[in-house]
Scaffold this active site. Structure first.
Site, PDB file in Angstrom:
ATOM      1  N   GLY A 147      18.333  -9.651  -6.827  1.00 56.58           N
ATOM      2  CA  GLY A 147      18.682 -10.603  -5.851  1.00 56.58           C
ATOM      3  C   GLY A 147      17.634 -10.604  -4.789  1.00 56.58           C
ATOM      4  O   GLY A 147      17.748 -11.588  -3.918  1.00 56.58           O
TER       5      GLY A 147
ATOM      6  N   HIS B 195      34.255 -15.529   0.377  1.00 53.60           N
ATOM      7  CA  HIS B 195      33.845 -14.301  -0.332  1.00 53.60           C
ATOM      8  C   HIS B 195      35.144 -13.598  -0.628  1.00 53.60           C
ATOM      9  O   HIS B 195      35.233 -13.123  -2.186  1.00 53.60           O
ATOM     10  CB  HIS B 195      33.261 -13.228   0.749  1.00 53.60           C
TER      11      HIS B 195
ATOM     12  N   ASP C 156      28.746  -7.233   7.334  1.00 48.56           N
ATOM     13  CA  ASP C 156      28.566  -8.345   6.146  1.00 48.56           C
ATOM     14  C   ASP C 156      29.980  -8.185   5.009  1.00 48.56           C
ATOM     15  O   ASP C 156      30.369  -7.032   5.088  1.00 48.56           O
ATOM     16  CB  ASP C 156      27.464  -7.887   5.383  1.00 48.56           C
ATOM     17  N   ALA C 157      30.231  -9.157   4.700  1.00 48.97           N
ATOM     18  CA  ALA C 157      31.469  -9.337   3.776  1.00 48.97           C
ATOM     19  C   ALA C 157      31.051  -8.492   2.434  1.00 48.97           C
ATOM     20  O   ALA C 157      32.132  -7.939   1.927  1.00 48.97           O
ATOM     21  CB  ALA C 157      32.029 -10.810   3.645  1.00 48.97           C
ATOM     22  N   GLY C 158      30.106  -8.724   1.956  1.00 50.16           N
ATOM     23  CA  GLY C 158      29.787  -8.204   0.758  1.00 50.16           C
ATOM     24  C   GLY C 158      29.730  -6.423   0.883  1.00 50.16           C
ATOM     25  O   GLY C 158      30.091  -5.900  -0.146  1.00 50.16           O
TER      26      GLY C 158
ATOM     27  N   THR D 298      26.554 -16.000  -5.359  1.00 50.70           N
ATOM     28  CA  THR D 298      25.775 -14.621  -5.524  1.00 50.70           C
ATOM     29  C   THR D 298      26.462 -13.416  -5.814  1.00 50.70           C
ATOM     30  O   THR D 298      25.969 -12.472  -6.392  1.00 50.70           O
ATOM     31  CB  THR D 298      25.170 -14.338  -3.878  1.00 50.70           C
ATOM     32  N   SER D 299      27.861 -13.260  -5.163  1.00 47.52           N
ATOM     33  CA  SER D 299      28.663 -12.178  -5.439  1.00 47.52           C
ATOM     34  C   SER D 299      28.870 -11.948  -7.020  1.00 47.52           C
ATOM     35  O   SER D 299      28.907 -10.742  -7.440  1.00 47.52           O
ATOM     36  CB  SER D 299      29.942 -11.969  -4.625  1.00 47.52           C
TER      37      SER D 299
ATOM     38  N   ILE E 124      37.955 -14.952  -1.699  1.00 45.02           N
ATOM     39  CA  ILE E 124      38.611 -15.774  -2.708  1.00 45.02           C
ATOM     40  C   ILE E 124      37.902 -15.282  -3.895  1.00 45.02           C
ATOM     41  O   ILE E 124      38.357 -15.006  -5.157  1.00 45.02           O
ATOM     42  CB  ILE E 124      38.818 -17.200  -2.533  1.00 45.02           C
TER      43      ILE E 124
ATOM     44  N   HIS F 277      28.977 -26.409   2.480  1.00 43.74           N
ATOM     45  CA  HIS F 277      29.658 -25.599   1.978  1.00 43.74           C
ATOM     46  C   HIS F 277      30.684 -24.929   3.002  1.00 43.74           C
ATOM     47  O   HIS F 277      31.090 -23.659   2.926  1.00 43.74           O
ATOM     48  CB  HIS F 277      29.079 -24.330   1.440  1.00 43.74           C
TER      49      HIS F 277
END
Length: 576
Positions: free
Chosen positions: A483, A398, A553-555, A441-442, A400, A217
């Site tokens: 999650g 993330h 963390d991006a999220g 996941t997001s 996008i 990925h």
């Protein structure tokens, strides 16, 4: 490199439809994926595979006689949504139950797992078998944490052949699990892949070096080494896999299916040079190679890399590996063409029910839509930043994914509102559209968040601070249950928990809604910054944990930004 696709938002969907158009004798399009266009034996198990786009011929190219009955196709490197999995499984079901099989990635586990529960609730037996073949992604004692890469092919092939032979769902599951136990893969990369529309690759490997233990990925490798010769590379790949022969197998005299896989830009002539040495090395230790495959089978867009897979065979597995198959991206032997399936016989899932809503809830729904507009605009303005953060130890998508999901959520919310929906239904539609369009996941987590908020606000009541806080608390609890992430895992949870706790505490003091939200928003921003100190313990970034140290963390960052941006909207909606 010349790029024909500047906007990746619809790329997987257009690719799927193009694949179907080119293979109408084998494939039929259904919402979220493809199924066989030929009739399967009634009462047999349907094998449904899937995952993100960007890996052709896996997944959609592996649907056909002797292989999968259906494939769910998510956006580039993003898992499909639970709704899409459910839709494809319903369309592929032959009456003998459904086996869902896919690589072990967090988003896929969430979405496929939820779809399984839904199918079972409707009386359709359904089981899941994860592919965990990548030896670089976790040690042997944590084999259940390993990700699936090119070993997808061997597990899918064995399970599908077993289903084609009329085995029961329980028996097909046993076969798939044993195929996975006997499959090992290891790979390297010389350069990262480039998402459509992106200006640069997700990662670069220094000149003269290669990344070892790559994912599929766009993740960087686990480590680096100097680029070897083709023979030296073959030796490294073979030696690593021979270090981990599955229990119960003696190397000398063993029979092995070998897959030498190109990830996008290492082409066939180069692969054959490597395979020459692989063949020589295996024969030298007494291993018999059975019907090897050399080619691009599980790709990663235009990644320059290769992986080697061993599928250790026994008397049960070998006939399943050698059985005939005819799919758009994989053919073996000769199959007797099956009868064409009438599209009218394929069940297509449609959901458009709008419950009644009070006028006060309709008014609140307008505020919800305005909030979703702010959310989408916030994501748009920070999309590149979120992608850069995610690329440090992940696949860089993330931003996008959030952009794609928030846009779809707003469209879904407006559609529901125009049909008379209240706040709860508007949020539910928004969450489902987010999940369907973004996947990953997001996508799953934001569907849970919006659904939880909607359940608290309802379709018949005006806004109140207590219900808003209750919705955030519910979102926190549902996200953690769904999650499986906990505080300290370096995920969105590390912001959601302190935000929910702070908001609930402030509301209990009977303060104004906006003032309470502002206090909680500051807690969220601080928590997002503090994720830079954490190492990821779950998700796709876990194998590259050390690389993420010092990076937020991006999220967590995206959630904190959204929380802060919603303050002006709440000022307009705050009860007087």
């Amino acid at each position: 490199m010349t790029r024909l696709f500047n906007d990746p938002s619809d790329f997987p969907e257009e690719a799927r439809l193009g694949l179907v158009a080119a293979n109408r004798d084998k494939l039929m399009a259904v919402p979220g994926g493809v199924v066989r266009s030929t009739r399967s034996e009634p009462g047999t198990v349907a094998v449904v595979i899937g995952g993100g786009g960007g890996h052709y011929p896996t997944f959609a190219g592996l649907v056909g006689q002797g292989l999968a009955h259906g494939a769910v196709m998510g956006n580039l490197f993003c898992s499909p949504s639970s709704q899409q999995v459910y839709s494809v499984a319903k369309a592929a079901h032959n009456g003998g139950g459904v086996l869902l099989s896919f690589g072990n990635y967090a988003g896929d586990v969430l979405h496929f797992g939820e779809a399984r529960e839904r199918l079972i609730a409707e009386g359709i037996p359904c089981e899941i078998v994860l592919v965990t073949d990548d030896v670089a992604s976790a040690p042997l004692e944590e084999i259940d944490k390993r990700r699936g890469i090119a070993g997808d092919l061997t597990v899918f092939k064995a399970a599908a052949a077993a289903a084609e032979n009329g085995l029961s769902l329980e028996e097909v599951v046993v076969v798939a699990k044993e195929a996975n136990r006997c499959t090992r893969s290891f790979g390297v990369a010389f350069e990262g892949c480039t998402l459509p529309g992106a200006d640069d690759s997700l990662f670069h490997v220094p000149e003269g070096r290669m990344a070892i233990g790559l994912g599929i990925h766009g993740e960087p490798g686990i480590s680096e080494a100097d680029v070897p010769t083709a023979d030296e590379l073959a030796e490294m790949l073979v030696n690593r896999l021979l270090q981990e022969v599955p229990e119960g197998i003696a190397v000398s005299g063993a029979r092995v299916a070998v897959v030498l896989n190109g990830l996008g830009t290492v082409k066939y002539e180069e692969l054959f040079v490597i395979y020459r040495k692989v063949d020589e090395l295996l024969q030298s230790v007494g291993i018999h190679i059975v019907e090897p495959d050399v080619g691009e089978l599980v790709t990663s867009l235009d990644m320059a890399g290769v992986s080697l897979t061993f599928f250790w065979l026994d008397q049960q597995m070998e006939p399943l590996w050698t059985a005939a198959a005819d799919a758009p991206g994989y053919r073996k032997g000769s199959v007797k063409p099956a009868e064409a399936l009438d599209p009218a016989e394929v069940e297509v899932v449609v959901q458009d029910t709008i419950p009644e809503a009070s006028e006060s809830s309709r008014k609140l729904a307008r505020g919800v839509i305005e909030s979703l507009e702010v959310l989408a605009n916030t994501v748009n303005s920070h999309c590149d930043l979120l992608g850069q953060i995610d690329a440090v130890a992940g696949d860089g998508d993330h931003g996008i994914g959030m952009q794609r999901g928030s846009k779809a959520a707003l469209e879904g919310a407006n559609e529901a509102f125009n049909k008379g929906a209240g706040a709860q239904t508007v949020l539910q539609w928004a969450g489902q559209r987010w999940s369907d369009k973004a996947g990953g996941t997001s996508g799953a987590i934001w569907r849970v968040i919006l659904k939880a908020m909607g359940e608290s606000l309802g379709n018949d009541r005006p806004l109140s601070g207590q219900r808003l806080a209750a919705g955030v608390i519910s979102a926190r609890d549902q996200v953690m249950a769904f999650g499986k992430a906990e505080l300290g895992d370096k995920t969105l949870v590390d912001v959601l928990v302190p935000f929910a706790d702070a908001l609930s505490k402030e509301v209990e003091k009977s303060g104004g809604l906006v003032a309470c939200w502002e206090v909680a928003a500051r807690a969220a921003s601080k928590a997002a910054d503090e994720t830079a100190k954490l190492l990821p313990r779950v998700g796709r970034a876990r194998p590259l944990a050390e690389k993420s140290l010092g990076t937020r963390d991006a999220g967590a960052v995206s959630l904190a930004l959204i929380i802060q941006a919603l303050i002006p909207v709440l000022k307009k909606c705050e009860p007087s």
